[in-house]
Design a protein around this motif. Structure first.
Motif, short mmCIF file in Angstrom:
data_model
loop_
_atom_site.label_atom_id
_atom_site.label_comp_id
_atom_site.label_asym_id
_atom_site.label_seq_id
_atom_site.Cartn_x
_atom_site.Cartn_y
_atom_site.Cartn_z
N ILE B 41 -25.73 3.69 -12.94
CA ILE B 41 -26.09 5.09 -12.63
C ILE B 41 -24.98 5.67 -11.75
N CYS B 42 -24.40 6.76 -12.24
CA CYS B 42 -23.30 7.37 -11.49
C CYS B 42 -23.89 8.29 -10.41
N MET B 43 -23.95 7.76 -9.21
CA MET B 43 -24.57 8.52 -8.12
C MET B 43 -23.80 9.81 -7.84
N GLN B 44 -22.49 9.74 -8.01
CA GLN B 44 -21.68 10.94 -7.79
C GLN B 44 -22.05 12.00 -8.84
N CYS B 45 -22.17 11.57 -10.09
CA CYS B 45 -22.38 12.51 -11.19
C CYS B 45 -23.72 13.23 -11.07
N ILE B 46 -24.74 12.51 -10.60
CA ILE B 46 -26.06 13.13 -10.56
C ILE B 46 -26.36 13.74 -9.20
N GLY B 47 -25.37 13.67 -8.31
CA GLY B 47 -25.48 14.38 -7.04
C GLY B 47 -26.32 13.68 -6.00
N LEU B 48 -26.40 12.39 -6.09
CA LEU B 48 -27.14 11.64 -5.09
C LEU B 48 -26.17 10.87 -4.21
N GLY B 49 -26.59 10.62 -2.98
CA GLY B 49 -25.77 9.81 -2.10
C GLY B 49 -24.61 10.56 -1.45
#
Lengths: 298, 49
Positions: B41-49
């Motif tokens: 899961i790309c945390m950057q891409c989905i705007g988390l973290g």
């Protein structure tokens, strides 16, 4: 024409369901995206690979993943793959196989007054998607590195509304623990996604027209692709129906293989004289020594 | 109307694009990078973290 629209919607929906059919990913609980071998392959349209159901990779995400890697490689595989598709069918993928394109079209069907973006704004704004492609998909991921030597997928991270809609929001809804990790970035991307969704109700496919880097990439090959729009001047009666029908703002008479055409074929079906069609390669011109029948108005 | 590009040009470009794709797969190790990125899961891409 309604029949062709229904067929296209069916194809788009069917493809969208097929490429996001990892059922386990949609179950509530800890996030479980598909991790199998199909993720080696990029789907031809925009489709976030963090979508819980996604079976394939997003080509724009994949490109950035290679560009922003530690070794700073050029993405020959993804660029070559996309170029092959573009050279075969141009922006046909946009019109027939892009899930996010379908979502925008469905939003546009909501009965509201529709907006026409003035040409003075529309024309220059159409070039924005090439800036997205060149700067946010290629240059920044390829050249920029943080202090720790890490690259960032700039388009995916800061702009892409597809990732928010197909990946971020479903994952946050399916798993409560992810909600603790929400940051300003999520709020920013939700805001962008909302702008895209709301504008899609009033403007036809605004993301495709102005922002989509994948559409921009395919557009580069529109005039040289194997599949081409053909215009038969002899059949045309200049009724203007084709240009009126086109929701992408293309005049097929003046520019049948326009970079803005998503090859939805609505103009082809709208033409009362069948002057427009799709074919392989350029239209064959009559050779000088061939006899060309001339219509005499007697 | 401008003259359209001939099919020969297209076919040459197709050959180049397929070669490019093949090079990326066989010699540039890109498939591994894409697979590694796409299966997390790309945390950057989905705007988390």
């Amino acid at each position: 024409m309604k029949k062709s629209n229904s067929l296209r919607t069916l194809v788009q929906a069917g493809w969208g369901i097929l490429t996001n059919s990892y059922v386990q990913g949609w179950m509530p609980g800890p996030p479980a995206i598909y991790q199998g071998p199909l993720k080696r392959f990029c789907v031809p349209g925009m489709n976030c690979y963090s979508c819980p159901g996604a079976l394939g990779s997003c080509p724009i995400g994949a490109m950035q993943a290679v560009f922003n890697g530690r070794r700073r490689k050029f993405a020959f595989y993804v660029v070559g793959y996309l170029a092959t598709i573009g050279l075969l069918v141009g922006r046909f993928i946009c019109g027939w196989l892009c899930l996010f394109g379908l979502i925008q079209e469905l939003l546009y069907k909501i009965p509201t007054p529709k907006l026409t973006v003035p040409e003075k704004i529309d024309r220059p704004l159409r070039y924005l998607k090439y800036v997205m492609l060149g700067v946010f998909v290629f240059a920044l991921p390829f050249f920029y590195r943080t202090n720790l030597g890490m690259g960032e997928p700039f388009f995916c991270q800061y702009i892409c509304p597809v990732g928010t809609l197909e990946g971020g929001i479903p994952l946050v809804l399916l798993d409560a623990t992810m909600r603790g990790a929400l940051s300003w970035l999520f709020r920013w991307k939700c805001a962008l996604m909302l702008v895209c969704v709301i504008s899609s109700i009033f403007i036809y496919r605004p993301f495709c027209k102005y922002v989509c880097p994948l559409g921009a990439f395919y557009a580069l090959f529109q005039k040289v692709s194997v599949m081409r729009m053909r215009f038969d001047q002899d059949k045309c009666v200049s009724c203007g129906l084709c240009a009126k029908t086109c929701k992408m703002g293309v005049n097929p008479v003046l520019n049948p293989n326009s970079a803005e055409c998503i090859r939805c074929s609505e103009c082809v079906h709208a033409c009362p004289k069948q002057a427009l069609s799709f074919g392989v390669g350029p239209k064959k011109e009559a050779k000088p020594d061939e006899v060309v029948p001339v219509r005499l108005n007697v | 109307m401008k003259q359209e590009a001939s099919l020969k040009v297209t076919l040459v470009m197709l050959a180049l694009s397929i070669t490019m794709c093949g090079y990326g797969v066989l010699y540039n190790d890109e498939v591994k990078i894409v697979l590694k990125k796409a299966t997390a899961i790309c945390m950057q891409c989905i705007g988390l973290g």
